[in-house]
Motif scaffolding. Sequence first.
Motif, PDB file in Angstrom:
ATOM      1  N   SER A  43       7.903  28.766  52.837  1.00  0.00           N
ATOM      2  CA  SER A  43       6.671  29.556  52.851  1.00  0.00           C
ATOM      3  C   SER A  43       6.436  30.146  54.231  1.00  0.00           C
ATOM      4  N   ALA A  64      -0.633  28.029  52.542  1.00  0.00           N
ATOM      5  CA  ALA A  64       0.552  28.808  52.874  1.00  0.00           C
ATOM      6  C   ALA A  64       0.573  30.054  52.011  1.00  0.00           C
ATOM      7  N   PHE A 108       7.486  22.885  52.728  1.00  0.00           N
ATOM      8  CA  PHE A 108       6.615  24.059  52.703  1.00  0.00           C
ATOM      9  C   PHE A 108       6.953  25.009  53.849  1.00  0.00           C
ATOM     10  N   LYS A 109       7.178  24.468  55.034  1.00  0.00           N
ATOM     11  CA  LYS A 109       7.480  25.315  56.187  1.00  0.00           C
ATOM     12  C   LYS A 109       8.805  26.053  56.006  1.00  0.00           C
ATOM     13  N   VAL A 169       2.119  28.747  57.229  1.00  0.00           N
ATOM     14  CA  VAL A 169       1.747  27.409  56.785  1.00  0.00           C
ATOM     15  C   VAL A 169       0.784  26.783  57.790  1.00  0.00           C
TER      16      VAL A 169
END
Length: 144
Positions: free
Chosen positions: A82, A102, A78-79, A85
């Motif tokens: 996106s 996010a 995700f980091k 987050v």
Amino acid sequence: MKILSILALFITFQVSAYSQDGVVVHILPDKLVLSKSCVARADVQSKEFSIIYACKDSQNVMYFYNFRLNNVDLVADFKQNSTDVVVNESQFKSYTLYELTAKNSDNKPIKFVSYCTKDLCLDLVSDDEFEKSIQDSITSQLRG
């Protein structure tokens, strides 16, 4: 161990049954009853084997239950993909609970909740804000 976990996920998919209350999914160590609106899909050809239930809430918002092996660092993923987050990690019974918010590349909010054991995870995800009652339903059913 990976083969055994894949077999457990596949058996989970095969023994899912419909009841009066919804779709019954046996996920170790617990059993969950999902909404009647949920439709199961499995992609055994993908690199990461998982079983996905696509559902709609009372506002017709699509959300997904993703039952998968616990072999991916989703927080790092995700980091990487996106912005903005925020990750909250906590223990819930025998599960590690990850709550992520996010923004995707289109600057739209993403909410992601993941319940993980050592071997398996249940991810609850939506491109929109799903109803809190959905997460509350999972939480109330988990005994492990």
